[in-house]
Design an enzyme around this catalytic site. Structure first.
Site, short mmCIF file in Angstrom:
data_model
loop_
_atom_site.label_atom_id
_atom_site.label_comp_id
_atom_site.label_asym_id
_atom_site.label_seq_id
_atom_site.Cartn_x
_atom_site.Cartn_y
_atom_site.Cartn_z
N HIS A 58 0.85 -1.19 0.00
CA HIS A 58 0.00 0.00 0.00
C HIS A 58 0.88 1.24 0.00
O HIS A 58 1.94 1.24 0.63
CB HIS A 58 -0.90 0.01 1.24
CG HIS A 58 -2.08 0.91 1.10
ND1 HIS A 58 -2.02 2.25 1.39
CD2 HIS A 58 -3.33 0.66 0.65
CE1 HIS A 58 -3.21 2.78 1.14
NE2 HIS A 58 -4.02 1.85 0.69
N ASP A 63 -7.98 -5.55 -0.46
CA ASP A 63 -8.39 -6.37 -1.59
C ASP A 63 -8.06 -7.86 -1.39
O ASP A 63 -8.66 -8.71 -2.04
CB ASP A 63 -7.73 -5.86 -2.88
CG ASP A 63 -8.28 -4.50 -3.28
OD1 ASP A 63 -9.49 -4.29 -3.09
OD2 ASP A 63 -7.50 -3.67 -3.76
N1 ACO Z 1 4.29 -7.46 -4.80
C1 ACO Z 1 5.63 -7.49 -4.96
N2 ACO Z 1 6.42 -6.45 -4.68
C2 ACO Z 1 5.84 -5.35 -4.19
C3 ACO Z 1 4.46 -5.25 -3.98
C4 ACO Z 1 3.67 -6.37 -4.31
N3 ACO Z 1 2.36 -6.35 -4.14
N4 ACO Z 1 4.16 -4.04 -3.50
C5 ACO Z 1 5.31 -3.37 -3.40
N5 ACO Z 1 6.33 -4.16 -3.82
C6 ACO Z 1 7.74 -3.81 -3.88
C7 ACO Z 1 8.03 -3.10 -5.19
O1 ACO Z 1 8.35 -3.98 -6.22
C8 ACO Z 1 9.16 -2.18 -4.79
O2 ACO Z 1 10.33 -2.97 -4.74
P1 ACO Z 1 11.73 -2.34 -5.24
O3 ACO Z 1 11.99 -1.19 -4.30
O4 ACO Z 1 12.67 -3.48 -5.11
O5 ACO Z 1 11.51 -1.88 -6.65
C9 ACO Z 1 8.82 -1.81 -3.35
O6 ACO Z 1 8.01 -2.87 -2.84
C10 ACO Z 1 8.05 -0.50 -3.26
O7 ACO Z 1 6.88 -0.63 -4.08
P2 ACO Z 1 6.19 0.54 -4.88
O8 ACO Z 1 5.29 -0.03 -5.90
O9 ACO Z 1 7.22 1.53 -5.35
O10 ACO Z 1 5.41 1.23 -3.71
P3 ACO Z 1 4.13 2.05 -3.86
O11 ACO Z 1 3.93 2.75 -2.58
O12 ACO Z 1 4.14 2.87 -5.09
O13 ACO Z 1 3.10 0.85 -4.08
C11 ACO Z 1 1.15 -0.29 -4.53
C12 ACO Z 1 1.85 0.74 -3.61
C13 ACO Z 1 1.03 0.28 -5.93
C14 ACO Z 1 -0.24 -0.53 -3.93
C15 ACO Z 1 1.98 -1.61 -4.55
O14 ACO Z 1 2.16 -2.10 -3.27
C16 ACO Z 1 1.32 -2.63 -5.45
O15 ACO Z 1 1.48 -2.60 -6.67
N6 ACO Z 1 0.54 -3.59 -4.85
C17 ACO Z 1 -0.21 -4.55 -5.64
C18 ACO Z 1 -1.51 -3.94 -6.16
C19 ACO Z 1 -2.57 -3.81 -5.09
O16 ACO Z 1 -2.80 -4.71 -4.31
N7 ACO Z 1 -3.26 -2.66 -5.11
C20 ACO Z 1 -4.36 -2.40 -4.17
C21 ACO Z 1 -4.08 -1.17 -3.36
S1 ACO Z 1 -5.24 -0.99 -2.03
C22 ACO Z 1 -6.71 -0.53 -2.74
O17 ACO Z 1 -6.79 0.04 -3.80
C23 ACO Z 1 -7.96 -0.89 -1.94
#
Ligand code: ACO
Length: 375
Positions: free
Chosen positions: A262, A313
């Site tokens: 998140h 989710d």
């Molecule tokens: N699976 C694998 N790796 C992850 C995940 C994940 N679900 N979430 C974060 N990471 C990793 C990233 O790959 C990144 O790694 P790195 O630094 O080695 O490149 C690090 O954690 C930081 O992740 P970001 O995507 O830059 O963090 P951000 O704050 O932008 O991400 C997000 C938030 C977009 C929700 C992300 O966690 C994600 O894509 N999750 C999966 C999608 C999801 O479940 N969305 C629902 C959100 S809640 C809602 O809408 C009710």
């Protein structure tokens, strides 16, 4: 790009405006609506009461609730033109496109669409809140080759949605679990879809346009689309034995695993324990021990490998599956709930507007003359 231009990619960490609707406290992983913790609201009050709270700032009194629910029940039926539009779309149209088209069309049919008084805008919000369940239920039924079921004004919001979708109301525990999911999804400060609604509103565009735009933002898998992607993942993994090999491959390919992580909560999403309890209750009631075991094993393995926790989710996807909804309906169901938060933010934006128009740092080619045309 000059040296003093700092880039806030994804607007991460940027405070754009104030809001009195909900508060996300990163340090304590807590979420409040108008001051009330969501986990205390869930199970204590109905989604209708939460909708009223989000719009008006206070929980309704008994008479306010009676008037509010009477207005919602009276407006549930879709205009035949909206029904015809939905039924005329190709059977495989993405359900979020169906919902988006229906909302835009309801706006097109509303003679007050451009009337921008607070009263007119609240009436538009209440109409969408009352009619979205009929839109989502009709689309679900047509996907299964079934005719529409009329709304039942004797039933509460969630029970009526089940009746319109399946032709019958399930046991109370299922209706209650669904109602809890509606409460948990209702509002979440400046998330991507809400921010989209505020950007559109800031141009002085109308409420229907702002909601249609927000639906587009919610559709993506990094936001609302994740509840569908979670179910697809669990189905693909298939068994507890396959969790480790599946994660080896997915993480080896640097894939994001949906339902985890998140932007704001980094130590767990405060809505998860409540929804997880609702999912567990559903799984026990339906005897779905295999799905529950898979859910637990997958979460345990992913968290131990990545230290990234589930978001709302993750439990809501499989819970909706056990309630009988097809996977394509999960994000449209999210719309039914988030309409309350979106429109409350639209009202806030309208009450104290400033055009939302950030800057960009140019990193293209330097200015150059247009070449002279030959001949
Ligand atoms: N699976 C694998 N790796 C992850 C995940 C994940 N679900 N979430 C974060 N990471 C990793 C990233 O790959 C990144 O790694 P790195 O630094 O080695 O490149 C690090 O954690 C930081 O992740 P970001 O995507 O830059 O963090 P951000 O704050 O932008 O991400 C997000 C938030 C977009 C929700 C992300 O966690 C994600 O894509 N999750 C999966 C999608 C999801 O479940 N969305 C629902 C959100 S809640 C809602 O809408 C009710």
């Amino acid at each position: 790009m000059t040296q003093d231009e700092k880039i806030y990619k994804g607007l991460a960490g940027v405070v754009v405006d104030t809001t009195a609707i909900s508060k996300v406290v990163q340090e304590t992983n807590s979420l409040t609506y108008r001051g009330y913790p969501v986990q205390e609201l869930a199970g204590a009050v109905s989604f209708e009461e939460v909708a009223y709270l989000i719009w008006h700032g206070e929980l309704p009194t008994a008479s306010q609730l009676e008037e509010f629910t009477a207005r919602e029940r009276a407006q549930r039926a879709l205009d035949p033109k909206v029904k015809d539009l939905i039924l005329s779309l190709p059977a495989d149209t993405h359900p979020m496109h169906v919902v988006q088209a229906a909302v835009a069309y309801i706006g097109g049919l509303d003679p007050d669409a451009e009337v921008e008084t607070p009263e007119a805008n609240l009436a538009k919000a209440e109409r969408l809140y009352a009619q979205l369940p009929a839109i989502v239920a009709l689309d679900h039924r047509r996907r299964h080759g079934l005719d529409a079921v009329d709304p039942d004004p004797e039933l509460g919001y969630s029970a009526n949605f089940f009746k319109m979708t399946f032709g019958e109301v399930p046991e109370q525990a299922t209706v209650d679990a669904f109602d809890i999911s509606m409460i948990l999804y209702a509002e979440h400060s400046f998330n991507a879809s809400t921010f989209t609604a505020r950007v559109i509103t800031s141009t002085t565009s109308d409420l229907y346009s702002a909601v249609a735009g927000a639906i587009g933002a919610l559709k993506g898998a990094l936001h609302g689309g994740a509840n569908e992607a979670v179910m697809a993942t669990l189905e693909e993994v298939g068994s507890v034995e396959n969790v480790k090999p599946w994660l080896d491959k997915a993480l080896g390919e640097k894939r994001k695993v949906m339902g985890f992580g998140h932007r704001v909560y980094k130590n767990g999403d405060s809505r998860v324990p409540t929804m997880r309890k609702a999912f567990e209750a559903m799984a026990e009631a339906k005897g779905a021990t295999e799905l529950l075991d898979l859910y637990n094993a997958f979460e345990e393995e992913f968290v131990s490998r990545k230290g990234i926790y589930p978001n709302l989710d993750y439990p809501s996807g499989p819970a909706y599956h056990l309630m009988g909804f097809d996977t394509q309906a999960f994000t449209p169901i999210f719309v039914m709930s988030r309409i309350t938060g979106w429109t409350a933010h639209i009202f806030e934006q309208q009450a104290s507007n400033a055009l939302i128009r950030p800057l960009s740092a140019y990193n293209g080619v330097d200015q150059r003359p247009v070449p002279a045309r030959e001949g």
